[in-house]
Scaffold this motif. Structure first.
Motif, PDB file in Angstrom:
ATOM      1  N   ILE A 163      47.602  39.702  40.772  1.00 25.74           N
ATOM      2  CA  ILE A 163      47.035  38.790  41.775  1.00 25.74           C
ATOM      3  C   ILE A 163      45.636  38.334  41.358  1.00 25.74           C
ATOM      4  CG2 ILE A 163      46.249  38.627  44.166  1.00 25.74           C
ATOM      5  CD1 ILE A 163      48.499  40.552  44.925  1.00 25.74           C
ATOM      6  N   ASN A 164      44.818  39.283  40.877  1.00 25.00           N
ATOM      7  CA  ASN A 164      43.459  38.942  40.459  1.00 25.00           C
ATOM      8  C   ASN A 164      43.468  37.982  39.272  1.00 25.00           C
ATOM      9  OD1 ASN A 164      40.499  39.482  40.652  1.00 25.00           O
ATOM     10  ND2 ASN A 164      40.821  40.300  38.616  1.00 25.00           N
ATOM     11  N   THR A 165      44.358  38.225  38.298  1.00 26.06           N
ATOM     12  CA  THR A 165      44.441  37.353  37.126  1.00 26.06           C
ATOM     13  C   THR A 165      44.892  35.953  37.521  1.00 26.06           C
ATOM     14  OG1 THR A 165      44.980  39.281  35.768  1.00 26.06           O
ATOM     15  CG2 THR A 165      45.468  37.107  34.839  1.00 26.06           C
ATOM     16  N   TYR A 166      45.830  35.879  38.421  1.00 22.38           N
ATOM     17  CA  TYR A 166      46.305  34.559  38.866  1.00 22.38           C
ATOM     18  C   TYR A 166      45.185  33.772  39.538  1.00 22.38           C
ATOM     19  CZ  TYR A 166      48.482  31.157  41.987  1.00 22.38           C
ATOM     20  OH  TYR A 166      48.791  30.018  42.656  1.00 22.38           O
ATOM     21  N   LYS A 167      44.433  34.430  40.412  1.00 27.54           N
ATOM     22  CA  LYS A 167      43.366  33.726  41.119  1.00 27.54           C
ATOM     23  C   LYS A 167      42.254  33.303  40.170  1.00 27.54           C
ATOM     24  CE  LYS A 167      44.130  35.838  45.643  1.00 27.54           C
ATOM     25  NZ  LYS A 167      43.540  36.598  46.758  1.00 27.54           N
ATOM     26  N   CYS A 168      41.899  34.176  39.225  1.00 26.45           N
ATOM     27  CA  CYS A 168      40.829  33.827  38.278  1.00 26.45           C
ATOM     28  C   CYS A 168      41.264  32.701  37.348  1.00 26.45           C
ATOM     29  CB  CYS A 168      40.440  35.060  37.471  1.00 26.45           C
ATOM     30  SG  CYS A 168      39.632  36.359  38.443  1.00 26.45           S
ATOM     31  N   THR A 169      42.521  32.715  36.906  1.00 32.49           N
ATOM     32  CA  THR A 169      43.014  31.636  36.043  1.00 32.49           C
ATOM     33  C   THR A 169      43.035  30.309  36.791  1.00 32.49           C
ATOM     34  OG1 THR A 169      44.399  33.260  34.902  1.00 32.49           O
ATOM     35  CG2 THR A 169      44.912  30.941  34.550  1.00 32.49           C
ATOM     36  N   LYS A 170      43.445  30.361  38.034  1.00 36.23           N
ATOM     37  CA  LYS A 170      43.444  29.142  38.850  1.00 36.23           C
ATOM     38  C   LYS A 170      42.033  28.601  39.022  1.00 36.23           C
ATOM     39  CE  LYS A 170      44.703  27.557  43.493  1.00 36.23           C
ATOM     40  NZ  LYS A 170      45.246  27.983  44.819  1.00 36.23           N
ATOM     41  N   MET A 285      26.980  42.058  26.439  1.00 35.90           N
ATOM     42  CA  MET A 285      28.142  42.666  27.090  1.00 35.90           C
ATOM     43  C   MET A 285      27.963  42.702  28.605  1.00 35.90           C
ATOM     44  SD  MET A 285      30.541  43.427  24.977  1.00 35.90           S
ATOM     45  CE  MET A 285      31.470  44.560  25.988  1.00 35.90           C
ATOM     46  N   THR A 286      26.762  43.021  29.055  1.00 36.11           N
ATOM     47  CA  THR A 286      26.487  42.980  30.496  1.00 36.11           C
ATOM     48  C   THR A 286      26.598  41.554  31.025  1.00 36.11           C
ATOM     49  OG1 THR A 286      24.974  44.837  30.177  1.00 36.11           O
ATOM     50  CG2 THR A 286      24.833  43.656  32.265  1.00 36.11           C
ATOM     51  N   ILE A 287      26.154  40.587  30.226  1.00 33.42           N
ATOM     52  CA  ILE A 287      26.271  39.178  30.628  1.00 33.42           C
ATOM     53  C   ILE A 287      27.742  38.780  30.739  1.00 33.42           C
ATOM     54  CG2 ILE A 287      25.854  36.808  29.844  1.00 33.42           C
ATOM     55  CD1 ILE A 287      23.194  37.806  28.694  1.00 33.42           C
ATOM     56  N   LYS A 288      28.565  39.272  29.833  1.00 32.24           N
ATOM     57  CA  LYS A 288      29.993  38.969  29.904  1.00 32.24           C
ATOM     58  C   LYS A 288      30.614  39.531  31.177  1.00 32.24           C
ATOM     59  CE  LYS A 288      34.238  39.249  27.171  1.00 32.24           C
ATOM     60  NZ  LYS A 288      34.858  39.743  25.901  1.00 32.24           N
ATOM     61  N   LEU A 289      30.240  40.751  31.524  1.00 31.53           N
ATOM     62  CA  LEU A 289      30.728  41.326  32.784  1.00 31.53           C
ATOM     63  C   LEU A 289      30.233  40.519  33.978  1.00 31.53           C
ATOM     64  CD1 LEU A 289      30.201  45.140  32.063  1.00 31.53           C
ATOM     65  CD2 LEU A 289      32.358  43.860  32.007  1.00 31.53           C
ATOM     66  N   TYR A 290      29.006  40.050  33.887  1.00 30.34           N
ATOM     67  CA  TYR A 290      28.452  39.227  34.965  1.00 30.34           C
ATOM     68  C   TYR A 290      29.224  37.914  35.112  1.00 30.34           C
ATOM     69  CZ  TYR A 290      25.396  35.475  36.620  1.00 30.34           C
ATOM     70  OH  TYR A 290      24.895  34.360  37.247  1.00 30.34           O
ATOM     71  N   GLU A 291      29.561  37.288  34.005  1.00 28.11           N
ATOM     72  CA  GLU A 291      30.316  36.028  34.067  1.00 28.11           C
ATOM     73  C   GLU A 291      31.720  36.246  34.634  1.00 28.11           C
ATOM     74  OE1 GLU A 291      30.105  34.617  30.098  1.00 28.11           O
ATOM     75  OE2 GLU A 291      28.129  33.675  30.361  1.00 28.11           O
ATOM     76  N   ASN A 292      32.362  37.353  34.258  1.00 29.76           N
ATOM     77  CA  ASN A 292      33.679  37.657  34.837  1.00 29.76           C
ATOM     78  C   ASN A 292      33.577  37.914  36.339  1.00 29.76           C
ATOM     79  OD1 ASN A 292      34.884  37.440  32.308  1.00 29.76           O
ATOM     80  ND2 ASN A 292      34.691  39.635  31.873  1.00 29.76           N
ATOM     81  N   ALA A 293      32.529  38.620  36.734  1.00 35.67           N
ATOM     82  CA  ALA A 293      32.334  38.862  38.165  1.00 35.67           C
ATOM     83  C   ALA A 293      32.054  37.560  38.908  1.00 35.67           C
ATOM     84  CB  ALA A 293      31.179  39.844  38.369  1.00 35.67           C
ATOM     85  N   ARG A 294      31.329  36.655  38.276  1.00 32.90           N
ATOM     86  CA  ARG A 294      31.065  35.358  38.885  1.00 32.90           C
ATOM     87  C   ARG A 294      32.346  34.558  39.066  1.00 32.90           C
ATOM     88  NH1 ARG A 294      32.223  30.314  38.076  1.00 32.90           N
ATOM     89  NH2 ARG A 294      32.059  30.721  35.835  1.00 32.90           N
ATOM     90  N   LEU A 295      33.232  34.606  38.069  1.00 33.20           N
ATOM     91  CA  LEU A 295      34.507  33.898  38.171  1.00 33.20           C
ATOM     92  C   LEU A 295      35.374  34.499  39.276  1.00 33.20           C
ATOM     93  CD1 LEU A 295      36.337  31.707  36.935  1.00 33.20           C
ATOM     94  CD2 LEU A 295      37.215  33.457  35.368  1.00 33.20           C
ATOM     95  N   GLU A 296      35.434  35.825  39.365  1.00 30.24           N
ATOM     96  CA  GLU A 296      36.207  36.473  40.430  1.00 30.24           C
ATOM     97  C   GLU A 296      35.615  36.156  41.803  1.00 30.24           C
ATOM     98  OE1 GLU A 296      36.205  40.584  39.526  1.00 30.24           O
ATOM     99  OE2 GLU A 296      37.644  40.432  37.872  1.00 30.24           O
ATOM    100  N   PHE A 297      34.298  36.158  41.885  1.00 29.93           N
ATOM    101  CA  PHE A 297      33.653  35.854  43.162  1.00 29.93           C
ATOM    102  C   PHE A 297      33.984  34.428  43.609  1.00 29.93           C
ATOM    103  CE2 PHE A 297      29.792  33.769  44.928  1.00 29.93           C
ATOM    104  CZ  PHE A 297      29.857  34.309  46.198  1.00 29.93           C
ATOM    105  N   ASP A 298      33.925  33.468  42.692  1.00 32.32           N
ATOM    106  CA  ASP A 298      34.257  32.084  43.049  1.00 32.32           C
ATOM    107  C   ASP A 298      35.733  31.938  43.393  1.00 32.32           C
ATOM    108  OD1 ASP A 298      31.689  31.159  42.799  1.00 32.32           O
ATOM    109  OD2 ASP A 298      31.905  30.618  40.685  1.00 32.32           O
ATOM    110  N   ALA A 299      36.617  32.710  42.695  1.00 32.04           N
ATOM    111  CA  ALA A 299      38.048  32.624  42.989  1.00 32.04           C
ATOM    112  C   ALA A 299      38.346  33.108  44.403  1.00 32.04           C
ATOM    113  CB  ALA A 299      38.831  33.439  41.964  1.00 32.04           C
ATOM    114  N   TYR A 300      37.781  34.245  44.795  1.00 34.09           N
ATOM    115  CA  TYR A 300      38.023  34.766  46.147  1.00 34.09           C
ATOM    116  C   TYR A 300      37.278  33.945  47.201  1.00 34.09           C
ATOM    117  CZ  TYR A 300      40.513  38.829  44.389  1.00 34.09           C
ATOM    118  OH  TYR A 300      41.452  39.650  43.801  1.00 34.09           O
ATOM    119  N   ARG A 301      36.148  33.345  46.822  1.00 32.82           N
ATOM    120  CA  ARG A 301      35.456  32.461  47.756  1.00 32.82           C
ATOM    121  C   ARG A 301      36.293  31.213  48.031  1.00 32.82           C
ATOM    122  NH1 ARG A 301      32.779  28.079  46.715  1.00 32.82           N
ATOM    123  NH2 ARG A 301      32.737  28.556  44.491  1.00 32.82           N
TER     124      ARG A 301
END
Length: 403
Positions: A163-170, A285-301
């Motif tokens: 579910i998380n991968t689908y939302k982030c890809t979308k 590496m921390t920046i990469k985690l931050y960017e992934n978290a930003r993408l997940e946050f925008d997907a759920y938003r």
């Protein structure tokens, strides 16, 4: 007298057989399942009671001299025998009875209830813990429950990941095609871009400095070989001994200073490599985690915004509450990682300035002293920056390592 004893024993055996026959006689059952008439059993019981009370009737008894089934001539009428009658011994019958006899079978046929015997199956059911098979069964059940629980957890994790991968890809495709919005921190994004550019330039410095070490090391090895050749020729050419000797000493001095310069450049390259491939890489590496978290946050938003614009029935309200919960979780994660990136960028900038200031000063002083021919200044530079030179031949493996 002997015939009288035989008569007593035979009559006693006959009484015992009658008694056994009465105890083991089958019960007749009619078609309705009720017990039939027991006239024969009653007559046998009356005969048995008469024998036990008054003894057998000797007038109706015959002695078989030739055994049962013999000729008729062997039968002797008992009316001609004089002697005592057969006496009943109740103790003998008590000894022949079972220790704990069950109720009479005729009592069961007349409707008297009998206690039920406890079968092996009922005892196993009442005491399951007293048998070894029950523990094995419980162990197998617990193992199956644990395995089933692990499988359910894995299935849930795979479901959540899907579910998380689908939302982030979308969300990613929506941002790429300009149909979705993304959260942007302009100041932080600018610092991240500067860091990536700086890392690229420092990697170029590292690559060029490594090439300089390789070329300069080849030159030092050539100078060393040339100095050895001049020394050999100075010994074999007496007329040119002084000239060859001067050049040999010069090449040896250049080789020694070159090794000192190589030590300084190696120290410079090692420090730059640590800064680029460890400190900067950790921040990235921390920046990469931050960017992934930003993408997940925008997907759920975006998911929450879509649900909020729809109808407000009971099912939708439940989904909105779940989406709000997921949105809050990813928002906290995004803000936490953004704070981590900001702190790491600040410390990285301070560490970079400190390290590069020291390394650039070392590189400048070492190169200047070497090409100026100032051996004393070169040695002082190495002492100032705590650069320790490796002894000649230290890079080669030892004899023990070769073996």
């Amino acid at each position: 007298m002997c015939q009288c004893l035989v008569l007593s024993y035979r009559d006693f055996i006959m009484a015992d057989s009658i008694m056994s026959k009465a105890a083991t006689m089958e019960i007749p059952i009619n078609s309705n399942g009720d017990t039939g008439t027991l006239t024969e059993d009653d007559s046998l019981e009356q005969d048995l009671q008469q024998v036990m009370v008054s003894g057998p009737n000797l007038n109706e008894t015959s002695i078989v001299s030739g055994g049962y089934g013999g000729p008729a001539g062997g039968i002797i009428p008992t009316s001609t025998i004089k002697g005592p009658a057969v006496r009943f011994n109740p103790d003998y019958l008590d000894r022949r009875r079972a220790p704990a006899p069950g109720p009479d079978i005729r009592m069961k046929s007349r409707g008297v209830s009998l206690p039920k015997s406890q079968s092996a199956a009922s005892r196993l059911a009442q005491h399951p813990d007293q048998h070894p098979g029950s523990s094995n069964h419980n162990t197998s059940n617990s193992t199956e429950e644990v395995t089933r629980g692990v499988a359910v957890e894995k299935l849930d994790s795979v479901k959540k990941w899907g579910i998380n991968t689908y939302k982030c890809t979308k969300q990613m495709f929506s941002e790429r095609f300009g149909r979705g919005s993304r959260t942007v921190d302009l100041e932080l994004e600018a610092q991240i871009d500067v860091l990536r550019e700086t890392k690229s330039k420092y990697e170029n410095i590292l690559r060029l400095a490594t090439a300089l070490i390789s070329h300069f090391q080849s030159m030092v090895q050539t100078q060393q070989a040339l100095g050895d050749t001049f020394t050999d020729l100075s010994q074999k050419s007496p007329e040119l001994q002084d000239e060859f000797g001067y050049n040999a000493e010069t090449q040896k001095l250049l080789c020694k200073n070159g090794e000192a310069l190589l030590g300084a450049i190696n120290f410079f390259v090692s420090s730059i490599n640590t800064l680029v491939n460890k400190t900067m890489e950790d921040t990235l590496m921390t920046i990469k985690l931050y960017e992934n978290a930003r993408l997940e946050f925008d997907a759920y938003r975006s998911d929450l915004e879509e649900l909020s614009l729809g109808p407000r029935d009971a099912a939708t309200m439940v989904r909105i509450e779940m989406a709000q919960h997921d949105y809050q979780i990813h928002r906290d994660k995004y803000e936490r990682l953004r704070s981590d990136v900001t702190i790491k960028l600040k410390f990285l900038e301070e560490n970079k300035v400190k390290v590069m200031h020291k390394q650039l000063l070392l590189f400048h002083n070492a190169i200047s002293a070497y090409f100026a021919g100032n051996q004393q200044q070169l040695e002082q530079t190495l002492i100032q920056f705590n650069v320790k030179l490796k002894p000649p031949g230290s890079d080669k493996p030892s004899w023990l390592e070769e073996q």
